[in-house]
Design a protein around this motif. Structure first.
Motif, PDB file in Angstrom:
ATOM      1  N   THR A 328       0.810  -1.221   0.000  1.00  0.00           N
ATOM      2  CA  THR A 328       0.000   0.000   0.000  1.00  0.00           C
ATOM      3  C   THR A 328       0.842   1.268   0.000  1.00  0.00           C
ATOM      4  O   THR A 328       0.290   2.369   0.070  1.00  0.00           O
ATOM      5  N   ALA A 329       2.171   1.154  -0.089  1.00  0.00           N
ATOM      6  CA  ALA A 329       3.010   2.352  -0.098  1.00  0.00           C
ATOM      7  C   ALA A 329       2.645   3.303  -1.249  1.00  0.00           C
ATOM      8  O   ALA A 329       2.527   4.521  -1.031  1.00  0.00           O
ATOM      9  N   PRO A 330       2.441   2.807  -2.482  1.00  0.00           N
ATOM     10  CA  PRO A 330       2.029   3.735  -3.541  1.00  0.00           C
ATOM     11  C   PRO A 330       0.666   4.381  -3.269  1.00  0.00           C
ATOM     12  O   PRO A 330       0.438   5.531  -3.661  1.00  0.00           O
ATOM     13  N   THR A 331      -0.247   3.659  -2.615  1.00  0.00           N
ATOM     14  CA  THR A 331      -1.539   4.240  -2.250  1.00  0.00           C
ATOM     15  C   THR A 331      -1.346   5.396  -1.275  1.00  0.00           C
ATOM     16  O   THR A 331      -1.966   6.461  -1.418  1.00  0.00           O
ATOM     17  N   ILE A 332      -0.496   5.201  -0.277  1.00  0.00           N
ATOM     18  CA  ILE A 332      -0.203   6.254   0.698  1.00  0.00           C
ATOM     19  C   ILE A 332       0.446   7.448  -0.003  1.00  0.00           C
ATOM     20  O   ILE A 332       0.083   8.609   0.232  1.00  0.00           O
ATOM     21  N   LEU A 333       1.414   7.165  -0.865  1.00  0.00           N
ATOM     22  CA  LEU A 333       2.093   8.211  -1.631  1.00  0.00           C
ATOM     23  C   LEU A 333       1.094   9.057  -2.407  1.00  0.00           C
ATOM     24  O   LEU A 333       1.099  10.295  -2.338  1.00  0.00           O
ATOM     25  N   ASN A 334       0.223   8.390  -3.151  1.00  0.00           N
ATOM     26  CA  ASN A 334      -0.730   9.096  -3.992  1.00  0.00           C
ATOM     27  C   ASN A 334      -1.719   9.917  -3.172  1.00  0.00           C
ATOM     28  O   ASN A 334      -1.994  11.076  -3.496  1.00  0.00           O
ATOM     29  N   ALA A 335      -2.247   9.337  -2.097  1.00  0.00           N
ATOM     30  CA  ALA A 335      -3.239  10.039  -1.279  1.00  0.00           C
ATOM     31  C   ALA A 335      -2.633  11.267  -0.621  1.00  0.00           C
ATOM     32  O   ALA A 335      -3.233  12.363  -0.633  1.00  0.00           O
ATOM     33  N   ALA A 336      -1.454  11.114  -0.044  1.00  0.00           N
ATOM     34  CA  ALA A 336      -0.806  12.247   0.613  1.00  0.00           C
ATOM     35  C   ALA A 336      -0.483  13.344  -0.386  1.00  0.00           C
ATOM     36  O   ALA A 336      -0.634  14.543  -0.095  1.00  0.00           O
ATOM     37  N   ASN A 337      -0.062  12.945  -1.576  1.00  0.00           N
ATOM     38  CA  ASN A 337       0.248  13.941  -2.601  1.00  0.00           C
ATOM     39  C   ASN A 337      -1.001  14.709  -3.027  1.00  0.00           C
ATOM     40  O   ASN A 337      -0.959  15.938  -3.200  1.00  0.00           O
ATOM     41  N   GLU A 338      -2.117  14.007  -3.215  1.00  0.00           N
ATOM     42  CA  GLU A 338      -3.350  14.702  -3.606  1.00  0.00           C
ATOM     43  C   GLU A 338      -3.754  15.743  -2.556  1.00  0.00           C
ATOM     44  O   GLU A 338      -4.147  16.863  -2.897  1.00  0.00           O
ATOM     45  N   ARG A 360       6.399  12.517   5.306  1.00  0.00           N
ATOM     46  CA  ARG A 360       5.971  12.248   6.681  1.00  0.00           C
ATOM     47  C   ARG A 360       4.821  11.245   6.720  1.00  0.00           C
ATOM     48  O   ARG A 360       4.752  10.403   7.625  1.00  0.00           O
ATOM     49  N   THR A 361       3.931  11.330   5.749  1.00  0.00           N
ATOM     50  CA  THR A 361       2.807  10.390   5.724  1.00  0.00           C
ATOM     51  C   THR A 361       3.293   8.975   5.446  1.00  0.00           C
ATOM     52  O   THR A 361       2.843   8.007   6.073  1.00  0.00           O
ATOM     53  N   ALA A 381      -8.016   6.451   2.620  1.00  0.00           N
ATOM     54  CA  ALA A 381      -8.703   7.371   3.528  1.00  0.00           C
ATOM     55  C   ALA A 381      -7.830   7.721   4.728  1.00  0.00           C
ATOM     56  O   ALA A 381      -7.770   8.882   5.164  1.00  0.00           O
ATOM     57  N   GLN A 382      -7.144   6.730   5.264  1.00  0.00           N
ATOM     58  CA  GLN A 382      -6.272   6.956   6.421  1.00  0.00           C
ATOM     59  C   GLN A 382      -5.122   7.894   6.051  1.00  0.00           C
ATOM     60  O   GLN A 382      -4.770   8.798   6.833  1.00  0.00           O
ATOM     61  N   ALA A 383      -4.536   7.696   4.888  1.00  0.00           N
ATOM     62  CA  ALA A 383      -3.425   8.544   4.456  1.00  0.00           C
ATOM     63  C   ALA A 383      -3.879   9.979   4.229  1.00  0.00           C
ATOM     64  O   ALA A 383      -3.149  10.932   4.552  1.00  0.00           O
ATOM     65  N   ARG A 384      -5.078  10.146   3.682  1.00  0.00           N
ATOM     66  CA  ARG A 384      -5.605  11.501   3.476  1.00  0.00           C
ATOM     67  C   ARG A 384      -5.809  12.214   4.810  1.00  0.00           C
ATOM     68  O   ARG A 384      -5.493  13.407   4.952  1.00  0.00           O
TER      69      ARG A 384
END
Length: 395
Positions: A328-338, A360-361, A381-384
């Motif tokens: 899920t690292a790319p998911t976290i990356l994408n969400a935090a970036n958005e 940081r995320t 959702a958690q990353a956002r």
């Protein structure tokens, strides 16, 4: 000649409008059966009047009411829907055989997955479908039996440079040694890190070569866009991350290259105009007139290439890190970036803190296997939420 039935997810954005421009020039080849937009109701209404789709989807009930008013019962045969689930309806119940997946961000994930499972020809301009759920998406394409054609200029270029049979075998099995994704470097390629502290959203959105939406323009400036493309290329072409390279190419004429085991390098070249890859995807395996001016090599002063400076573009470095971490690292990356890009555009987050929020995320959330859509959406959702909290502490 088969007339393809086309649904466009995100028809009012730059990719959607360029898709309609190609379709407009070839009415005998393509029929629009579904159009979707989140907020640009007036533009969607104009598109509906011209192309007369069976289904039109907007984001909210208020938007649907506004669209009905603008159409004034002149096009009462158009079914007007709203909400996220209606995007899936546009794919599964419109009778389309081709889906242009052009919704920016995670919002496009679910309907694009639905198109894959339904066996459609998916013209993929939505990076997040592969960045967030690459394994699930590729499995959905295999199970559905449809066709996946990349529309991003870089991936489309690689697709054109690979042997025709690559769709049935990983590129590595076809003698491919490396993929070279080219990047313009965006508006700040010649700026020092120190000079970037005070850049404005207007400066970040002023791309020197391409006309794009605000979010993707900022991603191009930070080179997060290229990082997401690296992850996308990993899933599309089956090469290890270590064999996917990025080169700064300011002229945006060579859209990407493939290096083969025998020493050959094949490059796809053309004007920096998205109508070319869109037309290629719509008509594949045929080629049609995209309405793009011919490329004149004699008018070019020269073509240059260089390695990116990862200290100048930390978002690209973070994307490589997430790609190698997997799960899920790319998911976290994408969400935090958005979240960070939206804060930069709307609420004054400093430009250099976009990468700080993403970093940081990634550090704060555990990476788990991305083995179901439920897990992916929960992590997203958690990353956002985490990114939003961090932005409040940074301001």
């Amino acid at each position: 000649m088969v007339c393809r039935q086309v649904a466009i997810l995100g028809s009012t954005g730059s990719i959607g409008m360029n898709t309609l421009a190609v379709i407009r020039a070839h009415p005998e080849r393509f029929k629009v059966v579904a159009l979707t937009a989140e907020k640009q109701i007036e533009r969607l209404a104009q598109q509906c009047m011209e192309f007369k789709p069976d289904i039109a989807v907007v984001g909210t009930a208020e938007g649907a009411s506004r669209l009905r008013t603008l159409l004034q019962n002149q096009h009462s045969s158009i079914q007007i829907l709203y909400g996220p689930q209606s995007l899936v309806t546009a794919v599964t119940e419109s009778g389309c055989d081709t889906v242009m997946a052009a919704i920016v961000g995670a919002a496009g994930l679910v309907p694009t997955l639905a198109a894959a499972r339904a066996g459609k020809r998916v013209l993929l301009a939505n990076k997040e479908a592969l960045v967030m759920s690459g394994d699930l998406f590729m499995q959905a394409m295999q199970d559905g039996g449809g066709e996946l054609l990349p529309i991003d200029s870089e991936h489309n270029a690689i697709f054109q440079c690979l042997p025709f049979g690559f769709t049935k075998a990983p590129a590595e099995h076809l003698g491919v040694e490396e993929l070279w994704l080219t990047a313009s470097g965006g508006p700040f390629r010649d700026r020092s890190v120190a000079d970037l502290a005070m850049v404005s959203p207007e400066e970040a959105c002023a791309h020197p070569n391409w006309v794009m939406g605000k979010k993707i323009s900022v991603d191009s400036a930070t080179m997060m866009n290229k990082g997401l493309e690296v992850i996308e290329a990993f899933w599309l072409f089956g090469l290890p991350i270590e064999k996917i390279k990025v080169l700064i190419h300011p002229q945006s004429v060579v859209h990407s290259m493939v290096r083969y085991r025998d020493g050959s390098v094949l490059a796809q070249m053309g004007q920096p105009d998205m109508r070319t890859p869109i037309a290629y995807g719509l008509a594949w395996p045929e080629r049609i007139d995209a309405g793009v001016a011919p490329l004149s090599l004699t008018q070019l002063a020269g073509l240059s290439f260089s390695d990116p400076d990862l200290s100048q573009f930390p978002c690209l470095n973070l994307a490589f890190f997430a790609a190698k971490a997997g799960g899920t690292a790319p998911t976290i990356l994408n969400a935090a970036n958005e979240i960070a890009v939206a804060a930069f555009l709307d609420t004054g987050l400093p430009y250099l803190q976009i990468s700080e929020v993403v970093n940081r995320t990634l550090d704060s959330l555990a990476c788990v296997p991305a083995d179901s859509l439920e897990v992916i959406l929960a992590v997203d959702a958690q990353a956002r939420q985490m990114a939003s909290q961090m932005i409040q502490t940074l301001k």
